[in-house]
Design an enzyme around this catalytic site. Structure first.
Site, short mmCIF file in Angstrom:
data_model
loop_
_atom_site.label_atom_id
_atom_site.label_comp_id
_atom_site.label_asym_id
_atom_site.label_seq_id
_atom_site.Cartn_x
_atom_site.Cartn_y
_atom_site.Cartn_z
N ASP A 174 14.57 9.93 -2.13
CA ASP A 174 15.14 10.55 -3.31
C ASP A 174 15.37 12.02 -2.96
OD1 ASP A 174 15.77 11.04 -6.10
OD2 ASP A 174 13.78 11.96 -6.23
N ASP A 214 9.60 10.33 -6.25
CA ASP A 214 8.53 10.95 -7.04
C ASP A 214 8.69 10.79 -8.54
OD1 ASP A 214 10.71 12.72 -7.44
OD2 ASP A 214 9.32 14.37 -7.84
N ASP A 252 -21.03 -11.17 24.12
CA ASP A 252 -20.62 -11.31 22.72
C ASP A 252 -20.88 -10.03 21.94
OD1 ASP A 252 -19.94 -12.83 20.21
OD2 ASP A 252 -22.03 -12.35 19.80
#
Length: 717
Positions: free
Chosen positions: A413, A604, A690
């Protein structure tokens, strides 16, 4: 007491990896009356919905039954921690020394038993030593086996605790007592390290909550009183002394000072603040005393909203994480089946060698645990979100993070996003300019759009006529009843569509637009006059556009403003543009961009909300409206256009970290799988591998906490 249809939430302690969350989810979702179960590992949160047939007591009993602690999230402490059996993770919330926790006690107990067994072996014959190792193994594995049995009873037999219990028991049967005891000890150490690593990952989120001061200086008729910050109410006035943290989101009613907003925005500089300006909870007053009116409830302040977003975002799991979860559910039974085949087929095919191949099968069970794989994604996502939140960049979940990493187009925008959002009135034209301004300001009372605020600022101090029944015309203007007459202020396009535009006013509007200004007209039955406004591009906007292009992202500006004003701003920034767009037009533009790749919308205002929702990713600027912030998939709190590129860098770094973690987890599994079948890897090496894989992927994920948005560019995924 049943809580029919209620949403309930608890804090659960003792979760260190993704498999812990899976166990908890599996145990709870089987209960009657329970639905919508969500478990968030890093936030240590269990939430679910209970109908009339469900019971909170049953939920708490089920959670404790599988070895986790569960507490009301509002409790400041939790139950006192008396001694519990090692392995029963019912530790209270809060920081606890490692040796006081259940897993720490398990390490101490198993370690002591192992040392005693070695000591007996050093001073007595081998038979006594063997029995000492058997005792050490049985005592150490007992709490693990108990938890495995609990999980099996609720339909979850394939857990690391079950694999560990089988491996330890099998090792005793085939005569590997010393190795069995060592494996039990290493397992306990691994569990402790996993807990430590998970705690470090949570620290980034916990640190946000710690920014809000616990007390505030409340002003009242009797003077200033120290009160709990959590008890502040909207409208109350607090005193903030130099050096104090601001206890609530509010507005300055008296004073002028520099405010350090870095705890909120990550921006390491003081921002000058004066009367009428907003301040955030957690920011630091630097220079002079301020009186601040509370504008948000403590539970809804900026930091609380950030923490809530980060915690809730864990529920919006990334597609990669969901895939790993599904994979691990298949993977575990496959590993168990493969271990059985390794134990049975070679001896039957070759004759003999049962002990050797059984040993290899038991080792394979330990190698096959998927803990590192399961934790690889949520640990990275949580660290990435925490790093972003500390720099004013929010994303609502792992799914959003993954989408941001794939962005190819970014649409901005104009007003308030690429520009400062603080336009100023430059021209007022009409027969009675004073009357024109007061009428326009009356219509714009309560406006959230920057143009409306600019008109109100120009009319500040003037008595405004009363306006009623005001309503916005999305993307085009506002109208209201002023002194009984319907009055409209709107764009040249709206005036033309309403049939009130005259050639004279059209010519004058075009001249001002050619200067790069935005023009609005005011009319009742006819045009009363026009107001021209001008906004400046943000200082970092041009560099932000260059940064996006360097990332391989195509930027474009979408604006409802006129073509000439849009072209002026776009030309200065070096960005393509589309002008004269209504909110619906922006949605269409986003869909068009989405056909060419993955599109992000940054805006916004209320007008941007539909486009934010329709984009693959919608990002709201932090100064934007609540509608934009709620609709968007993320937010940039610092109001810096450059953070859009930073957000993409962070997302790409996070997804890269995930790929590294998956490679580490699967790579180590594959390597030790081969060495186990070949007879090279032993039981204690298997459990070490592991545990090591889990700690490695967690430590790798923690590197993201040091990520900086202004760091090196991340390659396209």
């Amino acid at each position: 007491m049943a809580m029919g249809g209620d949403l309930r939430e608890w804090r659960v302690t003792g979760m260190d990896c993704g498999s812990c969350a899976a166990k908890l989810r599996g145990a709870v979702e089987r209960l009657p009356g329970v639905s919508e179960v969500e478990v968030t590992l890093m936030a240590e949160r269990l939430s679910l919905r209970l109908d009339e047939s469900g019971s909170p007591d049953a939920v708490e009993s089920a959670v404790r039954g599988i070895g986790f602690g569960i507490h009301d999230p509002d409790m400041p402490g939790g139950p006192d921690a008396g001694f519990v059996m090692p392995g029963d993770a019912d530790d209270p919330p809060g920081e606890t020394a490692w040796y006081r926790g259940a897993k720490g006690r398990l390490v101490l107990v198993t370690g002591a038993l192992l040392v005693i067994a070695w000591g007996i072996g050093a001073v007595t014959d081998q038979a006594w030593s063997r029995w000492a190792f058997v005792a050490a193994t049985l005592l150490g594995v007992a709490p693990v086996a108990r938890k495995a049995w609990r999980m099996a009873r609720i339909g979850m037999p394939f857990t690391i605790e079950m694999l560990m219990s089988i491996a330890a028991g099998g090792a005793l049967i085939i005569g590997a007592e010393e190795e069995a005891a060592l494996v039990v000890f290493l397992f306990a150490v691994g569990e402790l390290l996993e807990g430590f690593a998970a705690g470090r990952a949570r620290d980034g989120i916990r640190a946000l909550s710690a920014l809000i001061p616990r007390t505030a200086l409340l002003e009242g008729p009797q003077g200033t009183t120290k009160v709990a910050a959590s008890r502040l109410r909207i409208g109350q006035v607090v005193l903030v002394r130099p050096g104090d943290r601001i206890p609530a989101d509010g507005q300055i009613v008296e004073g002028r000072s520099g405010v350090d907003e870095s705890p909120i925005t990550g921006e390491s500089r003081q921002v000058p603040k004066t009367e009428g300006e907003d301040v955030f909870a957690g920011s630091i007053n630097a220079d002079a005393a301020l009186r601040v009116r509370v504008t948000r409830h403590p539970s809804d302040n900026t930091i609380a909203r950030i923490v809530k977003l980060v915690q809730e975002a864990e529920s919006a799991r990334a597609p990669t994480e969901r895939f790993i979860d599904r994979f691990s559910r298949i993977y575990m039974p496959v590993i168990v089946g493969l271990a059985i085949l390794v134990a049975v087929i070679p001896p039957l095919a070759q004759g003999g060698g049962w002990t050797d191949w059984t040993y290899r099968a038991l080792t394979l069970l330990l190698i096959g645990c998927p803990c590192a794989l399961v934790i690889s994604v949520p640990a990275s996502i949580a660290s990435g979100m925490a790093a972003g939140a500390r720099q004013g960049m929010l994303m609502k979940g792992g799914a959003v993070m993954e989408n941001v990493a794939r962005i190819t187009h970014v649409a901005f925008d104009k007003t308030g996003t690429l520009t400062e959002g603080r336009p100023v009135v430059t021209d007022i034209e009409g027969e009675d300019t004073a009357r024109l301004l007061t009428l326009a300001a009356a219509v714009e009372q309560g406006a959230s759009h920057p143009l409306g605020r600019a008109i109100l600022a120009k009319a500040e101090g003037q008595a405004l006529p009363r306006a009623q029944a005001a309503c916005a015309i999305p993307g085009m203007g506002t109208e209201a009843e002023v002194e009984g007459v319907r009055t409209t202020i709107g764009s040249v396009r709206l005036a033309t569509e309403r049939g009130v535009m005259t050639p004279e006013w059209a010519m004058r509007a075009q001249m001002l637009e050619d200067e790069g200004k935005t023009v609005v007209l005011l009319w009742q039955e006819g045009v009363i006059g026009l107001i021209a406004l001008q906004d400046e591009a943000r200082p970092d906007a041009a560099q932000a556009i260059r940064d996006l292009r360097a990332l391989g992202v195509v930027p474009v500006m979408l604006t409802g403003d006129n073509e000439r004003t849009a072209a002026t701003i776009a030309g200065a920034l070096g960005i393509d543009h589309r002008a004269g767009l209504l909110p619906a037009d922006k949605v269409d533009a986003m869909r068009e961009l989405a056909r060419d790749g993955h599109a992000m919308m940054v805006g916004d205002g209320i007008n941007d909300a539909p486009a934010l929702a329709s984009a693959h990713v919608g990002i709201a600027m932090g100064s934007g409206t609540d509608v934009a912030l709620e609709t968007a998939h993320g937010a940039i709190l610092r109001d810096r256009v450059g953070d859009v590129a930073g957000l993409i860098r962070l997302a790409r770094a996070t997804m890269g970290n995930i790929r590294q973690n998956v490679a580490i987890a699967l790579g180590l599994k594959a390597l030790f799988l081969l060495t186990t079948i070949a007879g090279v890897t032993g039981l204690w090496i298997a459990i070490l591998a592991d545990t090591g894989a889990t700690v490695l992927v967690t430590a790798n994920a923690l590197r993201l906490l040091r990520f900086r948005a202004s760091g090196a560019l991340s390659p396209r995924p």
